[in-house]
Design a protein around this motif. Structure first.
Motif, PDB file in Angstrom:
ATOM      1  N   GLN A  41     -55.239 -85.802 -37.913  1.00  8.69           N
ATOM      2  CA  GLN A  41     -55.901 -85.001 -36.509  1.00  8.69           C
ATOM      3  C   GLN A  41     -56.350 -86.174 -35.967  1.00  8.69           C
ATOM      4  O   GLN A  41     -56.495 -86.804 -34.765  1.00  8.69           O
ATOM      5  CB  GLN A  41     -56.310 -83.966 -36.446  1.00  8.69           C
ATOM      6  CG  GLN A  41     -56.062 -83.000 -34.775  1.00  8.69           C
ATOM      7  CD  GLN A  41     -54.277 -83.358 -34.161  1.00  8.69           C
ATOM      8  OE1 GLN A  41     -53.140 -83.059 -34.563  1.00  8.69           O
ATOM      9  NE2 GLN A  41     -54.119 -84.474 -33.510  1.00  8.69           N
ATOM     10  N   ARG A  42     -57.482 -86.768 -36.642  1.00  6.07           N
ATOM     11  CA  ARG A  42     -58.380 -88.015 -35.804  1.00  6.07           C
ATOM     12  C   ARG A  42     -57.240 -88.414 -35.975  1.00  6.07           C
ATOM     13  O   ARG A  42     -57.645 -89.709 -34.802  1.00  6.07           O
ATOM     14  CB  ARG A  42     -59.024 -88.493 -37.275  1.00  6.07           C
ATOM     15  CG  ARG A  42     -61.020 -87.010 -36.756  1.00  6.07           C
ATOM     16  CD  ARG A  42     -61.547 -87.125 -35.658  1.00  6.07           C
ATOM     17  NE  ARG A  42     -61.526 -88.475 -35.135  1.00  6.07           N
ATOM     18  CZ  ARG A  42     -62.882 -89.203 -34.858  1.00  6.07           C
ATOM     19  NH1 ARG A  42     -63.143 -89.061 -36.379  1.00  6.07           N
ATOM     20  NH2 ARG A  42     -62.872 -90.728 -35.226  1.00  6.07           N
ATOM     21  N   LEU A  43     -56.492 -89.711 -36.665  1.00 12.88           N
ATOM     22  CA  LEU A  43     -55.474 -90.550 -36.437  1.00 12.88           C
ATOM     23  C   LEU A  43     -55.041 -90.166 -35.831  1.00 12.88           C
ATOM     24  O   LEU A  43     -54.686 -91.839 -34.771  1.00 12.88           O
ATOM     25  CB  LEU A  43     -55.187 -90.977 -38.407  1.00 12.88           C
ATOM     26  CG  LEU A  43     -56.504 -91.156 -38.718  1.00 12.88           C
ATOM     27  CD1 LEU A  43     -55.093 -90.496 -40.899  1.00 12.88           C
ATOM     28  CD2 LEU A  43     -56.518 -92.710 -39.427  1.00 12.88           C
ATOM     29  N   ILE A  44     -54.171 -89.058 -35.785  1.00 14.90           N
ATOM     30  CA  ILE A  44     -53.237 -89.068 -34.888  1.00 14.90           C
ATOM     31  C   ILE A  44     -53.759 -89.030 -33.118  1.00 14.90           C
ATOM     32  O   ILE A  44     -53.726 -89.645 -31.982  1.00 14.90           O
ATOM     33  CB  ILE A  44     -52.466 -87.743 -34.537  1.00 14.90           C
ATOM     34  CG1 ILE A  44     -51.626 -88.087 -35.972  1.00 14.90           C
ATOM     35  CG2 ILE A  44     -51.555 -87.834 -33.580  1.00 14.90           C
ATOM     36  CD1 ILE A  44     -50.687 -86.798 -36.732  1.00 14.90           C
ATOM     37  N   ASP A  45     -54.954 -88.967 -32.850  1.00 12.92           N
ATOM     38  CA  ASP A  45     -55.606 -88.751 -31.327  1.00 12.92           C
ATOM     39  C   ASP A  45     -56.106 -89.929 -31.793  1.00 12.92           C
ATOM     40  O   ASP A  45     -56.582 -90.981 -30.482  1.00 12.92           O
ATOM     41  CB  ASP A  45     -56.894 -87.943 -31.546  1.00 12.92           C
ATOM     42  CG  ASP A  45     -56.672 -86.612 -31.760  1.00 12.92           C
ATOM     43  OD1 ASP A  45     -55.441 -86.002 -31.482  1.00 12.92           O
ATOM     44  OD2 ASP A  45     -57.760 -85.847 -32.084  1.00 12.92           O
ATOM     45  N   ALA A  46     -56.154 -90.668 -32.066  1.00 17.30           N
ATOM     46  CA  ALA A  46     -56.534 -92.328 -32.046  1.00 17.30           C
ATOM     47  C   ALA A  46     -55.271 -93.189 -31.638  1.00 17.30           C
ATOM     48  O   ALA A  46     -55.572 -94.853 -31.564  1.00 17.30           O
ATOM     49  CB  ALA A  46     -57.359 -93.425 -33.186  1.00 17.30           C
ATOM     50  N   PRO A  89     -64.925 -93.800 -38.938  1.00 23.03           N
ATOM     51  CA  PRO A  89     -64.124 -94.529 -38.799  1.00 23.03           C
ATOM     52  C   PRO A  89     -63.157 -94.117 -39.232  1.00 23.03           C
ATOM     53  O   PRO A  89     -62.890 -94.177 -40.208  1.00 23.03           O
ATOM     54  CB  PRO A  89     -64.580 -96.453 -40.391  1.00 23.03           C
ATOM     55  CG  PRO A  89     -66.801 -95.622 -40.197  1.00 23.03           C
ATOM     56  CD  PRO A  89     -66.750 -93.850 -40.025  1.00 23.03           C
ATOM     57  N   LEU A  90     -61.646 -94.944 -38.634  1.00 24.64           N
ATOM     58  CA  LEU A  90     -60.540 -94.829 -38.645  1.00 24.64           C
ATOM     59  C   LEU A  90     -60.370 -94.931 -40.504  1.00 24.64           C
ATOM     60  O   LEU A  90     -59.542 -93.857 -41.526  1.00 24.64           O
ATOM     61  CB  LEU A  90     -59.644 -95.579 -37.541  1.00 24.64           C
ATOM     62  CG  LEU A  90     -59.845 -94.949 -36.449  1.00 24.64           C
ATOM     63  CD1 LEU A  90     -58.547 -95.494 -35.967  1.00 24.64           C
ATOM     64  CD2 LEU A  90     -59.788 -93.208 -36.477  1.00 24.64           C
ATOM     65  N   GLN A 121     -58.822 -92.030 -45.438  1.00 26.05           N
ATOM     66  CA  GLN A 121     -58.633 -91.627 -47.005  1.00 26.05           C
ATOM     67  C   GLN A 121     -59.341 -90.795 -47.326  1.00 26.05           C
ATOM     68  O   GLN A 121     -58.851 -89.995 -48.420  1.00 26.05           O
ATOM     69  CB  GLN A 121     -60.119 -92.285 -47.760  1.00 26.05           C
ATOM     70  CG  GLN A 121     -60.909 -92.188 -48.536  1.00 26.05           C
ATOM     71  CD  GLN A 121     -62.135 -92.297 -49.335  1.00 26.05           C
ATOM     72  OE1 GLN A 121     -62.494 -93.213 -48.613  1.00 26.05           O
ATOM     73  NE2 GLN A 121     -62.438 -92.904 -50.785  1.00 26.05           N
ATOM     74  N   ALA A 122     -59.331 -89.811 -46.645  1.00 26.44           N
ATOM     75  CA  ALA A 122     -59.672 -88.352 -46.572  1.00 26.44           C
ATOM     76  C   ALA A 122     -58.807 -87.462 -46.305  1.00 26.44           C
ATOM     77  O   ALA A 122     -58.467 -86.626 -46.679  1.00 26.44           O
ATOM     78  CB  ALA A 122     -60.753 -87.770 -44.917  1.00 26.44           C
ATOM     79  N   PHE A 123     -57.573 -87.915 -45.283  1.00 27.47           N
ATOM     80  CA  PHE A 123     -56.381 -87.133 -45.150  1.00 27.47           C
ATOM     81  C   PHE A 123     -55.896 -87.460 -46.534  1.00 27.47           C
ATOM     82  O   PHE A 123     -55.015 -86.338 -47.347  1.00 27.47           O
ATOM     83  CB  PHE A 123     -55.532 -88.243 -44.068  1.00 27.47           C
ATOM     84  CG  PHE A 123     -53.883 -88.481 -43.942  1.00 27.47           C
ATOM     85  CD1 PHE A 123     -53.613 -86.388 -44.152  1.00 27.47           C
ATOM     86  CD2 PHE A 123     -53.168 -88.880 -43.733  1.00 27.47           C
ATOM     87  CE1 PHE A 123     -52.023 -86.786 -44.439  1.00 27.47           C
ATOM     88  CE2 PHE A 123     -52.075 -87.958 -43.894  1.00 27.47           C
ATOM     89  CZ  PHE A 123     -51.582 -87.449 -44.127  1.00 27.47           C
ATOM     90  N   LEU A 124     -55.012 -88.892 -47.319  1.00 25.79           N
ATOM     91  CA  LEU A 124     -54.705 -88.669 -48.105  1.00 25.79           C
ATOM     92  C   LEU A 124     -55.405 -87.860 -49.796  1.00 25.79           C
ATOM     93  O   LEU A 124     -54.707 -87.580 -50.245  1.00 25.79           O
ATOM     94  CB  LEU A 124     -54.337 -89.944 -48.577  1.00 25.79           C
ATOM     95  CG  LEU A 124     -53.498 -91.307 -47.461  1.00 25.79           C
ATOM     96  CD1 LEU A 124     -54.554 -93.011 -47.809  1.00 25.79           C
ATOM     97  CD2 LEU A 124     -52.544 -90.607 -47.931  1.00 25.79           C
ATOM     98  N   LEU A 125     -57.005 -88.205 -49.329  1.00 25.35           N
ATOM     99  CA  LEU A 125     -57.278 -87.493 -51.110  1.00 25.35           C
ATOM    100  C   LEU A 125     -57.700 -86.127 -50.676  1.00 25.35           C
ATOM    101  O   LEU A 125     -56.966 -85.084 -52.227  1.00 25.35           O
ATOM    102  CB  LEU A 125     -58.766 -87.951 -51.024  1.00 25.35           C
ATOM    103  CG  LEU A 125     -60.079 -87.496 -52.271  1.00 25.35           C
ATOM    104  CD1 LEU A 125     -59.097 -87.685 -53.016  1.00 25.35           C
ATOM    105  CD2 LEU A 125     -61.461 -87.911 -51.781  1.00 25.35           C
TER     106      LEU A 125
END
Length: 547
Positions: free
Chosen positions: A169-174, A136-137, A142-146
């Motif tokens: 990158q997953r966030l950007i791709d989404a 889930p985004l 959370q993973a990006f920030l942590l």
């Protein structure tokens, strides 16, 4: 039961908490928790490396917060903001963890390995996970920030950066706009350098604003897409064609709008908290261990024995205090003798010097009495005490601890601020400049064990000395003169001297070269007043002046 592993773990955490802020640790049957001044550890099996590692991490992490985090941040205007926004609170906790852990590492190098082991255990035990393709985004955020935040900010955890950037990158791709995410990533490099908790709070506010910017930008894109669809519908003049085009645009825009209608605070409510994860890990390991009354008592007694104020074999406070009285007199005499400068009055004065009157006919008009003036300078000294295994020979550890304590009392008596650091393979700050000397004596009875990493101690002294505002600075090493790496000692000594910090060594029983040129040998503790006096008088500690 693995008593050696237990003893090592207890020694690590007691070194950590006494160095960081005298945090009390209690082992019991019950949940792992902290109340801000004490840490309650759920007792587990000392043979379990997971329990041991998480206990080290929990104790060090919580002690670090008690020492370096300002809990006033949760009061007043800032506290009200934190109570209203779960995302702001979670981001602050993440940034403050990074800042605090770096402070711990700077004060005690052993914390580097404890926090490194902590992150590995959290992954191994499943509390932290790498981002999957169907994650889930919200979890990607959370993973990006942590992960990226810790990877860029905490010394030695750069391996986490790639995990965090994959989530980004997953966030950007989404469809999450990259610009605010890039801004957040750039700011992460400074998280470990923030000065205090107030700075961490301001940084957290900035990060939340950038997250909100992500939502605003995406919403803006969607609105433009809807408007474009309407315009296209009008130009074709047919409702059906317009609806189809609008639907196509809207569908694309909606698909690229994953955070537009998300509530950031609701997302943060589902985010994990590292403090809770460590407690859960310890409790899980403890639940499976069936700790007996005998084992619980052994764990607590091991902890109490390690934190006992004095060890008759390694430290005798009364002897140190008695020795300090004579040492103060000798030290004072040497300092005054070295500091005084003769002044002869030239043409004015109150009394003639009869011996100089004979020189008048030869043109000498310096005929008045000479007196002494003492220049005073504010001084700081850090005493480094070797507690390596070789100090177990004879009563060398007792001599070293008593000598350090006696020197500390004598130096403070003449106005010099004092710090004390013990070292072996690791470094323990036994007394900071601001600590009360009498209370610090509770930590002087440290036994001999491990290697002789004198260069680590000198490096820690250099960092500690940077906090002193005194104009004169010096480091005194008390050791048996057997360092693990002489070249590293020489390098650190040169660095200290380059910054105007004197370095000298009192070597117990052995006079071999150990990387420090200015040295003297102490064969018996009774010689300490004369030895320290000679170091001052002969210029080995040239910056010592009356404070």
């Amino acid at each position: 039961m693995n008593y050696s592993s237990l003893k090592k773990t207890i020694s690590i955490i007691t070194n950590m908490h006494t160095t960081l802020n005298n945090v009390a640790i209690h082992f019991h049957r019950g949940p792992t928790a902290t109340n801000g001044t004490a840490i309650y550890i759920n007792a587990g099996d000392p043979n379990d490396p997971v329990w041991l590692g998480l206990v080290e991490a929990k104790a060090t992490h919580e002690a670090g917060h008690i020492a370096h985090t300002s809990f006033e941040i949760f009061e007043g205007v800032q506290g009200e903001k934190l109570r209203k926004s779960s995302m702001l609170k979670w981001v602050l906790n993440t940034i403050e963890d990074v800042r605090m852990e770096n402070c711990c590492i700077a004060h005690l190098p052993g914390a580097y390995w404890v926090f490194n082991k902590m992150t590995n255990l959290l992954f191994e035990e499943g509390y932290w996970q790498e981002v999957s393709d169907d994650e889930p985004l919200s979890m990607c955020l959370q993973a990006f920030l942590l992960y990226a935040g810790r990877g860029y900010g905490v010394d030695g955890q750069s391996h986490l950066v790639s995990k965090g950037l994959y989530a980004k990158q997953r966030l950007i791709d989404a469809g999450v706009p990259s610009e605010p995410l890039n801004k957040i990533e750039n700011r992460m490099h400074n998280w470990g350098k923030l000065v205090d908790t107030d700075d961490a709070f301001l940084e957290a506010e900035m990060i939340v604003r950038l997250l909100q910017e992500c939502q605003q930008v995406i919403q803006q894109d969607q609105n433009q897409g809807d408007q474009g669809g309407d315009a296209q519908s009008g130009s074709q003049g047919g409702d059906q064609g317009g609806d189809a085009q609008s639907g196509s645009q809207g569908g694309k825009s909606s698909g690229g709008n994953p955070l537009a209608f998300e509530d950031l605070d609701n997302m943060a409510d589902a985010f994990d908290d590292i403090h809770e994860q460590l407690s859960q890990g310890i409790d899980k390991a403890s639940d499976n261990s069936n700790v007996s009354d005998e084992l619980l008592n052994a764990i607590q007694q091991e902890y109490l024995s390690d934190t006992r104020s004095t060890h008759s074999r390694y430290f005798r406070l009364d002897d140190a205090r008695q020795l300090s009285r004579g040492l103060t007199r000798q030290l004072e005499s040497a300092m005054w003798s070295k500091s005084q400068q003769e002044i002869t009055y030239d043409d004015t004065g109150n009394e003639f010097d009869q011996d100089l009157l004979a020189g008048v006919s030869a043109g000498n008009n310096r005929i008045f009495f000479t007196e002494s003036e003492v220049t005073t300078q504010k001084s700081s000294m850090i005493i480094l005490v070797d507690r390596s295994g070789s100090m177990n020979r004879s009563d060398q550890m007792l001599v070293a601890n008593n000598s350090a304590a006696a020197c500390a009392y004598a130096l403070e008596a003449v106005g010099i601020e004092v710090g004390i650091i013990h070292f072996d393979n690791n470094v323990t700050i036994t007394k900071k400049f601001s600590d009360d000397l009498n209370q610090s004596m509770n930590r002087m009875g440290q036994e001999a064990n491990g290697g002789t990493c004198t260069h680590y101690a000198l490096q820690a002294a250099h960092l500690m000395m940077s906090q002193s505002t005194r104009t004169r600075k010096q480091v005194l090493v008390i050791t048996d003169g057997d360092p693990s790496c002489i070249a590293s000692v020489e390098h650190q000594v040169a660095e200290l001297i380059r910054f105007g910090i004197d370095v000298a060594s009192i070597q117990i029983c052995f006079g071999n070269y150990a990387g420090i040129e200015n040295k003297t040998v102490l064969s018996s503790i009774d010689e300490l007043p004369i030895v320290l006096s000679d170091l001052v008088s002969n210029g080995a500690l040239d910056s010592i002046q009356i404070g």
